[in-house]
Design an enzyme around this catalytic site. Sequence first.
Site, PDB file in Angstrom:
ATOM      1  N   THR A 107       0.830  -1.207   0.000  1.00 10.22           N
ATOM      2  CA  THR A 107       0.000   0.000   0.000  1.00 10.22           C
ATOM      3  C   THR A 107       0.864   1.257   0.000  1.00 10.22           C
ATOM      4  OG1 THR A 107      -1.744  -1.143   1.210  1.00 10.22           O
ATOM      5  CG2 THR A 107      -1.771   1.247   1.299  1.00 10.22           C
ATOM      6  N   VAL A 133       3.369   8.048  12.305  1.00  7.02           N
ATOM      7  CA  VAL A 133       2.223   8.463  13.134  1.00  7.02           C
ATOM      8  C   VAL A 133       1.352   9.439  12.340  1.00  7.02           C
ATOM      9  CG1 VAL A 133       1.459   9.500  15.308  1.00  7.02           C
ATOM     10  CG2 VAL A 133       3.651   8.303  15.219  1.00  7.02           C
ATOM     11  N   ILE A 145      -0.644  13.382   8.204  1.00  5.26           N
ATOM     12  CA  ILE A 145      -0.596  14.577   9.059  1.00  5.26           C
ATOM     13  C   ILE A 145       0.845  14.854   9.484  1.00  5.26           C
ATOM     14  CG2 ILE A 145      -1.401  15.613  11.217  1.00  5.26           C
ATOM     15  CD1 ILE A 145      -3.648  13.548  11.261  1.00  5.26           C
ATOM     16  N   GLY A 202      -6.669  -0.359   2.215  1.00  7.08           N
ATOM     17  CA  GLY A 202      -5.248  -0.213   2.563  1.00  7.08           C
ATOM     18  C   GLY A 202      -5.027   0.518   3.874  1.00  7.08           C
ATOM     19  N   ASP A 226      -1.472  -0.778  17.571  1.00 10.43           N
ATOM     20  CA  ASP A 226      -0.925   0.216  16.637  1.00 10.43           C
ATOM     21  C   ASP A 226      -0.984   1.616  17.266  1.00 10.43           C
ATOM     22  OD1 ASP A 226      -0.248   0.991  13.681  1.00 10.43           O
ATOM     23  OD2 ASP A 226      -1.951   2.250  14.202  1.00 10.43           O
ATOM     24  N   LYS A 252       2.108   4.212  18.393  1.00 12.88           N
ATOM     25  CA  LYS A 252       2.177   5.618  17.968  1.00 12.88           C
ATOM     26  C   LYS A 252       2.246   6.571  19.161  1.00 12.88           C
ATOM     27  CE  LYS A 252      -0.249   4.693  13.636  1.00 12.88           C
ATOM     28  NZ  LYS A 252      -1.580   4.561  13.033  1.00 12.88           N
ATOM     29  N   GLY A 308      -3.701   4.970   4.646  1.00 16.98           N
ATOM     30  CA  GLY A 308      -3.962   4.844   3.214  1.00 16.98           C
ATOM     31  C   GLY A 308      -2.730   5.223   2.409  1.00 16.98           C
TER      32      GLY A 308
HETATM   33  P1  NAP Z   1       1.734  -3.950   2.871  1.00 14.57           P
HETATM   34  O1  NAP Z   1       0.700  -3.439   1.945  1.00 14.57           O
HETATM   35  O2  NAP Z   1       1.530  -5.258   3.545  1.00 14.57           O
HETATM   36  O3  NAP Z   1       3.113  -3.973   2.049  1.00 14.57           O
HETATM   37  C1  NAP Z   1       4.269  -4.568   2.539  1.00 14.57           C
HETATM   38  C2  NAP Z   1       5.266  -4.680   1.386  1.00 14.57           C
HETATM   39  O4  NAP Z   1       6.512  -5.131   1.876  1.00 14.57           O
HETATM   40  C3  NAP Z   1       4.814  -5.626   0.296  1.00 14.57           C
HETATM   41  O5  NAP Z   1       5.146  -5.116  -0.970  1.00 14.57           O
HETATM   42  C4  NAP Z   1       5.637  -6.898   0.579  1.00 14.57           C
HETATM   43  O6  NAP Z   1       5.950  -7.620  -0.597  1.00 14.57           O
HETATM   44  C5  NAP Z   1       6.909  -6.287   1.129  1.00 14.57           C
HETATM   45  N1  NAP Z   1       7.597  -7.184   2.049  1.00 14.57           N
HETATM   46  C6  NAP Z   1       7.178  -7.594   3.258  1.00 14.57           C
HETATM   47  N2  NAP Z   1       8.097  -8.392   3.824  1.00 14.57           N
HETATM   48  C7  NAP Z   1       9.114  -8.487   2.954  1.00 14.57           C
HETATM   49  C8  NAP Z   1      10.353  -9.165   2.945  1.00 14.57           C
HETATM   50  N3  NAP Z   1      10.740  -9.920   3.966  1.00 14.57           N
HETATM   51  N4  NAP Z   1      11.166  -9.024   1.860  1.00 14.57           N
HETATM   52  C9  NAP Z   1      10.793  -8.243   0.824  1.00 14.57           C
HETATM   53  N5  NAP Z   1       9.630  -7.569   0.772  1.00 14.57           N
HETATM   54  C10 NAP Z   1       8.809  -7.708   1.827  1.00 14.57           C
HETATM   55  O7  NAP Z   1       1.995  -2.898   4.039  1.00 14.57           O
HETATM   56  P2  NAP Z   1       1.701  -1.339   4.032  1.00 14.57           P
HETATM   57  O8  NAP Z   1       0.285  -1.091   4.418  1.00 14.57           O
HETATM   58  O9  NAP Z   1       2.232  -0.728   2.804  1.00 14.57           O
HETATM   59  O10 NAP Z   1       2.560  -0.887   5.309  1.00 14.57           O
HETATM   60  C11 NAP Z   1       3.955  -0.813   5.236  1.00 14.57           C
HETATM   61  C12 NAP Z   1       4.490  -0.139   6.499  1.00 14.57           C
HETATM   62  O11 NAP Z   1       3.952   1.178   6.591  1.00 14.57           O
HETATM   63  C13 NAP Z   1       4.112  -0.829   7.795  1.00 14.57           C
HETATM   64  O12 NAP Z   1       5.150  -0.647   8.719  1.00 14.57           O
HETATM   65  C14 NAP Z   1       2.875  -0.053   8.266  1.00 14.57           C
HETATM   66  O13 NAP Z   1       2.693  -0.108   9.653  1.00 14.57           O
HETATM   67  C15 NAP Z   1       3.268   1.343   7.825  1.00 14.57           C
HETATM   68  N6  NAP Z   1       2.151   2.256   7.605  1.00 14.57           N
HETATM   69  C16 NAP Z   1       1.091   1.868   6.850  1.00 14.57           C
HETATM   70  C17 NAP Z   1       0.075   2.782   6.619  1.00 14.57           C
HETATM   71  C18 NAP Z   1      -1.125   2.411   5.784  1.00 14.57           C
HETATM   72  O14 NAP Z   1      -2.063   3.214   5.740  1.00 14.57           O
HETATM   73  N7  NAP Z   1      -1.158   1.262   5.150  1.00 14.57           N
HETATM   74  C19 NAP Z   1       0.128   4.064   7.163  1.00 14.57           C
HETATM   75  C20 NAP Z   1       1.244   4.437   7.927  1.00 14.57           C
HETATM   76  C21 NAP Z   1       2.251   3.515   8.146  1.00 14.57           C
HETATM   77  P3  NAP Z   1       4.776  -8.323  -1.483  1.00 14.57           P
HETATM   78  O15 NAP Z   1       4.005  -7.173  -2.066  1.00 14.57           O
HETATM   79  O16 NAP Z   1       5.505  -9.078  -2.520  1.00 14.57           O
HETATM   80  O17 NAP Z   1       3.980  -9.134  -0.529  1.00 14.57           O
HETATM   81  N1  HSE Z   2      -3.211   0.708  10.269  1.00 18.72           N
HETATM   82  C1  HSE Z   2      -2.878   2.063  10.550  1.00 18.72           C
HETATM   83  C2  HSE Z   2      -4.136   2.835  10.845  1.00 18.72           C
HETATM   84  C3  HSE Z   2      -2.167   2.666   9.360  1.00 18.72           C
HETATM   85  O1  HSE Z   2      -5.227   2.339  10.529  1.00 18.72           O
HETATM   86  O2  HSE Z   2      -4.060   3.930  11.388  1.00 18.72           O
HETATM   87  C4  HSE Z   2      -1.665   4.063   9.615  1.00 18.72           C
HETATM   88  O3  HSE Z   2      -0.619   4.073  10.530  1.00 18.72           O
END
Ligand code: NAP
Ligand code: HSE
Length: 436
Positions: A12, A129, A133, A184, A198, A202, A305
């Site tokens: 995502t 976090v 924002i 996402g 989570d 934060k 997102g």
């Molecule tokens: P996600 O959609 O699950 O994406 C994770 C990505 O990392 C995927 O592309 C996955 O590969 C890759 N990956 C995971 N383990 C791996 C490994 N061992 N070797 C190589 N590639 C690996 O997660 P996300 O939602 O983008 O979140 C990523 C980070 O951002 C997390 O720490 C989350 O807490 C943080 N975050 C997310 C959001 C949000 O809104 N989603 C907001 C703020 C912070 P594949 O695609 O091939 O599976």
């Molecule tokens: N899963 C987290 C949330 C992503 O819903 O706030 C953003 O950190």
Amino acid sequence: MTIGIGLLGLGTVGAGVAGILTTPQGRHPLVSELELRRVAVRDLSRPRPLDLPEAILSTDPEAVVDDPAVDIVVEVMGGLEPARSLILRAIEAGKPVVTANKAVIARYGDEIAAAAAAKGVYVLIEAAVGGGIPIIEPLKQSLGGNRIQRVSGIINGTTNYILSRMADEGAAYADVLADAQRLGYAEADPAADVEGGDAADKIAILAGLAYGGSVERTAIPTEGIHRLDGRDVNYADQLGYAVKLVASARCLGTDADGTVQLDVSVGPTLLPRDHPLAGVHGVNNAILVEGDPVGRVMFYGPGAGAGPTASAVVADILNIAGIREVAGAGGALDPLLAASRWRRCRLVDPGVSQHRNYLRLRTGDQPGVIGRIGSCFGDEGVSIRSIVQFDSSLDGGDAEIVVITHEVAEASFRRALAAIEALGDVTAVAACLRTL
Ligand code: NAP
Ligand code: HSE
């Protein structure tokens, strides 16, 4: 000179970051100097929302970190390991890191900060976090002169989205959680969202920044929304409260040895409807900082997102890229505002600006007056959103007609207004205001 970016993760957030880096038009000029050189994923065959050259994708994240073409490492893969080790590996190689991984920072922030300090590299965490924002840099910098009394907020987008839709639509918990995952918002394991972990990660990070010392993450009392009973939300609503998952860190004083006493917790909380956090709905987050002497400052926006989170990640990359660039050139007060990158801006002719309008007219209380006013707007292609006549108890028996238009070009609106003023029925344009 371009700056090479190595992306660990293309899910995502990673896809959102890649989307910004590969479409620099209209963004800060420095974005066009960033080049996505290597990307690590788990599964090369997984379909991606954007086309990247196959050659830059790899299933070996260490090789991405080690690649000499990679100048800045962006960790958006999530999880504790190998994310932590990869961040430390990048630091050891003298490469700055940008990460959105609050789970790693909340647990290993001290270790990572010490390694970064020893190597003199930046590790920036704005996306960890509050999604889009800006809260990390403001807490570190802009509010630095305050005694922070409390930092509280809605800092999990998934649970706020779930609670909002359950309250507004009576939607079923499982359905809304599935939507949050599809959009996402949720973590790879959504238990981290709904059980409060989570938000605890934060608030540990925010408390650490606000009070200048790390907080023991595992000791934070944490309750999620998974055990929340809908009846309590309903009763709270009838009593004038909204129920939100609130994370809070409050300073209760300082011990003689300088240790700050903190009351930190996460849990479902009743908020009076006029509380600033009560009006935060959907995936939005808000963080309320109470400090002396600033008072209350609230940061609000989309908390999860792809787009919002990528916005924060890219801001960190740009900060590092800007600092790298000016470091060799004697430094600058603000690297992203260096004069060499200053773009030329010009104000458009006000006639082409588009906005909605509110208009209050005094008119004779004559048959057909609303129709004639409507025609003046229609002739200029100005679409009316609402038109209402209020009672004609004004001096001389005049009526008041209030019109709100849809968004229109100022020039069309002004021409329509001139035609309206020329109507015999209109005695005065009593008010003309812009409307958002
Ligand atoms: P996600 O959609 O699950 O994406 C994770 C990505 O990392 C995927 O592309 C996955 O590969 C890759 N990956 C995971 N383990 C791996 C490994 N061992 N070797 C190589 N590639 C690996 O997660 P996300 O939602 O983008 O979140 C990523 C980070 O951002 C997390 O720490 C989350 O807490 C943080 N975050 C997310 C959001 C949000 O809104 N989603 C907001 C703020 C912070 P594949 O695609 O091939 O599976
Ligand atoms: N899963 C987290 C949330 C992503 O819903 O706030 C953003 O950190």
